[in-house]
Design a protein around this motif. Structure first.
Motif, PDB file in Angstrom:
ATOM      1  N   TYR A 105      -3.832   6.993   0.866  1.00  0.00           N
ATOM      2  CA  TYR A 105      -4.181   7.596  -0.418  1.00  0.00           C
ATOM      3  C   TYR A 105      -5.440   8.431  -0.197  1.00  0.00           C
ATOM      4  O   TYR A 105      -6.353   8.002   0.517  1.00  0.00           O
ATOM      5  CB  TYR A 105      -4.441   6.515  -1.473  1.00  0.00           C
ATOM      6  CG  TYR A 105      -4.831   7.074  -2.829  1.00  0.00           C
ATOM      7  CD1 TYR A 105      -3.859   7.515  -3.717  1.00  0.00           C
ATOM      8  CD2 TYR A 105      -6.167   7.178  -3.202  1.00  0.00           C
ATOM      9  CE1 TYR A 105      -4.207   8.045  -4.954  1.00  0.00           C
ATOM     10  CE2 TYR A 105      -6.527   7.693  -4.430  1.00  0.00           C
ATOM     11  CZ  TYR A 105      -5.552   8.126  -5.305  1.00  0.00           C
ATOM     12  OH  TYR A 105      -5.897   8.652  -6.519  1.00  0.00           O
ATOM     13  N   HIS A 116     -10.022  -1.964  -0.669  1.00  0.00           N
ATOM     14  CA  HIS A 116      -8.578  -2.180  -0.630  1.00  0.00           C
ATOM     15  C   HIS A 116      -8.269  -3.587  -1.120  1.00  0.00           C
ATOM     16  O   HIS A 116      -8.746  -4.574  -0.569  1.00  0.00           O
ATOM     17  CB  HIS A 116      -8.053  -1.991   0.796  1.00  0.00           C
ATOM     18  CG  HIS A 116      -8.268  -0.617   1.339  1.00  0.00           C
ATOM     19  ND1 HIS A 116      -7.228   0.257   1.590  1.00  0.00           N
ATOM     20  CD2 HIS A 116      -9.403   0.049   1.676  1.00  0.00           C
ATOM     21  CE1 HIS A 116      -7.710   1.397   2.066  1.00  0.00           C
ATOM     22  NE2 HIS A 116      -9.029   1.291   2.128  1.00  0.00           N
ATOM     23  N   ASN A 119      -3.035  -6.422  -2.920  1.00  0.00           N
ATOM     24  CA  ASN A 119      -1.707  -6.005  -3.378  1.00  0.00           C
ATOM     25  C   ASN A 119      -1.404  -4.535  -3.087  1.00  0.00           C
ATOM     26  O   ASN A 119      -0.427  -3.987  -3.595  1.00  0.00           O
ATOM     27  CB  ASN A 119      -1.572  -6.267  -4.882  1.00  0.00           C
ATOM     28  CG  ASN A 119      -2.617  -5.502  -5.699  1.00  0.00           C
ATOM     29  OD1 ASN A 119      -3.396  -4.722  -5.156  1.00  0.00           O
ATOM     30  ND2 ASN A 119      -2.625  -5.734  -6.993  1.00  0.00           N
ATOM     31  N   GLU A 121      -3.310  -1.986  -3.931  1.00  0.00           N
ATOM     32  CA  GLU A 121      -4.082  -1.119  -4.817  1.00  0.00           C
ATOM     33  C   GLU A 121      -5.492  -0.936  -4.257  1.00  0.00           C
ATOM     34  O   GLU A 121      -5.927  -1.673  -3.372  1.00  0.00           O
ATOM     35  CB  GLU A 121      -4.114  -1.719  -6.228  1.00  0.00           C
ATOM     36  CG  GLU A 121      -2.735  -1.804  -6.858  1.00  0.00           C
ATOM     37  CD  GLU A 121      -2.681  -2.636  -8.126  1.00  0.00           C
ATOM     38  OE1 GLU A 121      -1.579  -2.749  -8.704  1.00  0.00           O
ATOM     39  OE2 GLU A 121      -3.733  -3.175  -8.530  1.00  0.00           O
ATOM     40  N   HIS A 159      -9.363   2.753 -10.158  1.00  0.00           N
ATOM     41  CA  HIS A 159      -8.436   1.741  -9.647  1.00  0.00           C
ATOM     42  C   HIS A 159      -7.069   2.401  -9.613  1.00  0.00           C
ATOM     43  O   HIS A 159      -6.569   2.855 -10.650  1.00  0.00           O
ATOM     44  CB  HIS A 159      -8.454   0.517 -10.568  1.00  0.00           C
ATOM     45  CG  HIS A 159      -7.560  -0.594 -10.116  1.00  0.00           C
ATOM     46  ND1 HIS A 159      -7.331  -1.719 -10.880  1.00  0.00           N
ATOM     47  CD2 HIS A 159      -6.822  -0.774  -8.981  1.00  0.00           C
ATOM     48  CE1 HIS A 159      -6.507  -2.527 -10.243  1.00  0.00           C
ATOM     49  NE2 HIS A 159      -6.184  -1.974  -9.096  1.00  0.00           N
ATOM     50  N   VAL A 160      -6.491   2.505  -8.421  1.00  0.00           N
ATOM     51  CA  VAL A 160      -5.247   3.246  -8.277  1.00  0.00           C
ATOM     52  C   VAL A 160      -4.202   2.425  -7.542  1.00  0.00           C
ATOM     53  O   VAL A 160      -4.513   1.506  -6.775  1.00  0.00           O
ATOM     54  CB  VAL A 160      -5.458   4.580  -7.519  1.00  0.00           C
ATOM     55  CG1 VAL A 160      -6.425   5.488  -8.248  1.00  0.00           C
ATOM     56  CG2 VAL A 160      -5.934   4.320  -6.088  1.00  0.00           C
ATOM     57  N   ASN A 161      -2.946   2.760  -7.789  1.00  0.00           N
ATOM     58  CA  ASN A 161      -1.844   2.279  -6.974  1.00  0.00           C
ATOM     59  C   ASN A 161      -1.724   3.223  -5.790  1.00  0.00           C
ATOM     60  O   ASN A 161      -1.387   4.396  -5.955  1.00  0.00           O
ATOM     61  CB  ASN A 161      -0.549   2.262  -7.800  1.00  0.00           C
ATOM     62  CG  ASN A 161       0.634   1.715  -7.025  1.00  0.00           C
ATOM     63  OD1 ASN A 161       0.845   2.040  -5.866  1.00  0.00           O
ATOM     64  ND2 ASN A 161       1.422   0.874  -7.680  1.00  0.00           N
ATOM     65  N   ALA A 162      -2.038   2.725  -4.594  1.00  0.00           N
ATOM     66  CA  ALA A 162      -2.082   3.607  -3.424  1.00  0.00           C
ATOM     67  C   ALA A 162      -0.720   4.177  -3.079  1.00  0.00           C
ATOM     68  O   ALA A 162      -0.624   5.273  -2.513  1.00  0.00           O
ATOM     69  CB  ALA A 162      -2.650   2.849  -2.232  1.00  0.00           C
ATOM     70  N   LEU A 168      -4.740   3.400 -12.581  1.00  0.00           N
ATOM     71  CA  LEU A 168      -4.604   2.175 -13.366  1.00  0.00           C
ATOM     72  C   LEU A 168      -5.802   1.922 -14.271  1.00  0.00           C
ATOM     73  O   LEU A 168      -5.673   1.261 -15.301  1.00  0.00           O
ATOM     74  CB  LEU A 168      -4.407   0.979 -12.426  1.00  0.00           C
ATOM     75  CG  LEU A 168      -3.241   1.096 -11.441  1.00  0.00           C
ATOM     76  CD1 LEU A 168      -3.241  -0.072 -10.468  1.00  0.00           C
ATOM     77  CD2 LEU A 168      -1.916   1.180 -12.183  1.00  0.00           C
TER      78      LEU A 168
END
Length: 376
Positions: A105, A116, A119, A121, A159-162, A168
């Motif tokens: 990402y 990291h 999960n 994210e 906060h991101v979904n990689a 998020l």
């Protein structure tokens, strides 16, 4: 005679007490390398290494799934100001032990801590430019020390979904921090406020953050974005690496630059009660406090056996201490290099980083069972 003071003092393994040192391997990324991450055994030998294509954008970790989480320097990040070249990141990767990229990402404005999560994210720090009126509202700092483009930049936490890139959660310092309560310290440039150098997800779902240029550690409500806990410059001084321990207390690497009420400069590691804000444990050099000091960067990790791994970052020194403050392991990165030939080298040299350095932003230690793929 050897002219490098660091070399003259000694590099590599400096000592180990196998009776009290925690079993395991210490992981670190050498900041002036092209992208070298090393795993060092307690006897000082190299157990594993990665040679990656991006200069370290601060640090690396091994995740519970055994993958390496690595933060590299983004190749196309904008040139905001000279020191930006030193602490920016932006390429957030998971890699297998052989260095194969499993996920990636990117954010060209990311810097310092790209945390990291287990999960997949990522919780990380990034920058946005302030409007002229927002910048003017921030007191303190060195007059007329904004970035070359005349702007001031402020931190955000994302906060991101990689995997999908989905955002998020997002928090902007300018929306939730009162500039009057969090002024820039007078010796700090006005180019970057409040300079978040670590973010950590708490067990209760809220976010712990370390703010260097205002000397503060805060807890942010995940639900509202408001600051619900605040440790100020009466306790910390340009600190780094705030993390939560199992009992809910907070472990902090307290650098000590311009410490409130003291003229002698030294670093320490402190454990602070979240309920009372009192220091309930600390480490500083027992024989000569000023002998342990790094003006910037630094790390502290509480280990399973109660010991603490400490990173005296600017000098490439990593050491482990017992709860009684006894040093039981010490290792100094033996690789001394300049930034010459690396991206951003010219700007870094212009602000004084033109010397051979063995700097390490933050190290982590792992028990053998946390690295099952490692064959010794």
């Amino acid at each position: 005679m050897e002219q490098s003071t660091l070399s003259r003092r000694g590099l590599g393994l400096r000592g180990v007490d196998f009776e009290t040192v925690s079993p395991g391997y210490t992981l670190f990324a050498h900041l002036t390398s092209p992208g070298t991450v090393r795993l060092i055994a307690n006897d000082g030998t190299e157990a594993h290494r990665w040679d990656l294509p991006f200069r370290p954008g601060r640090h690396a970790r091994i995740l519970p799934n055994g993958n390496l989480a690595y933060n590299g320097v983004h190749p196309d990040s904008p040139h905001l100001f000279p020191l930006w070249q030193k602490y920016r990141g932006g390429v957030m990767q998971q890699l297998d032990p052989e260095g194969k990229v499993l996920s990636e990402y990117r954010d060209p404005m990311a810097h310092h801590d790209q945390h990291h999560l287990d999960n997949g994210e990522i919780l990380y720090t990034t920058l946005e430019a302030l409007t002229p009126s927002q910048a003017a509202s921030i007191p303190g700092g060195i007059p007329s020390s904004e970035a070359p483009d005349g702007k001031a930049y402020a931190d955000c936490i994302k906060h991101v979904n990689a995997s999908t890139g989905e955002l998020l959660w997002k928090w902007r310092a300018i929306d939730h921090l009162s500039p009057d309560l969090f002024p820039l310290q007078p010796h700090y440039a006005r180019e970057h406020w409040p300079l978040i150098n670590s973010v950590f997800p708490l067990a209760d779902g809220n976010i712990l953050a370390s703010l260097r240029s205002v000397s503060a550690v805060i807890i942010i409500s995940r639900a509202t974005g408001e600051v619900i806990w605040h440790l100020d410059s009466k306790t910390v001084a340009q600190q780094h690496c705030a993390s939560e321990l199992e009992d809910g207390s907070i472990l902090i690497f307290d650098n000590g630059t311009f410490r409130n009420g003291e003229s002698a400069t030294y670093s320490r590691v402190i454990q602070v009660s979240r309920a009372t804000k009192e220091i309930i444990w600390q480490y500083k050099d027992k024989t000569f406090p000023m002998a342990f000091f790094t003006p910037f960067m630094g790390g502290a990790q509480r280990l399973r056996n109660g010991n603490t791994l400490i990173t005296e970052a600017a000098f490439g020194r990593m050491f482990e201490v017992t709860m009684e403050g006894e040093i039981c392991w010490e290792y100094v990165n033996e690789d001394l290099k300049t930034y010459e030939g690396l991206q951003g080298a010219e700007e870094l040299e212009s602000v004084g980083f033109d010397y051979p350095a063995n700097a390490v932003f933050r190290a982590y230690k792992y028990a053998p069972e946390e690295i099952p793929w490692l064959k010794r």
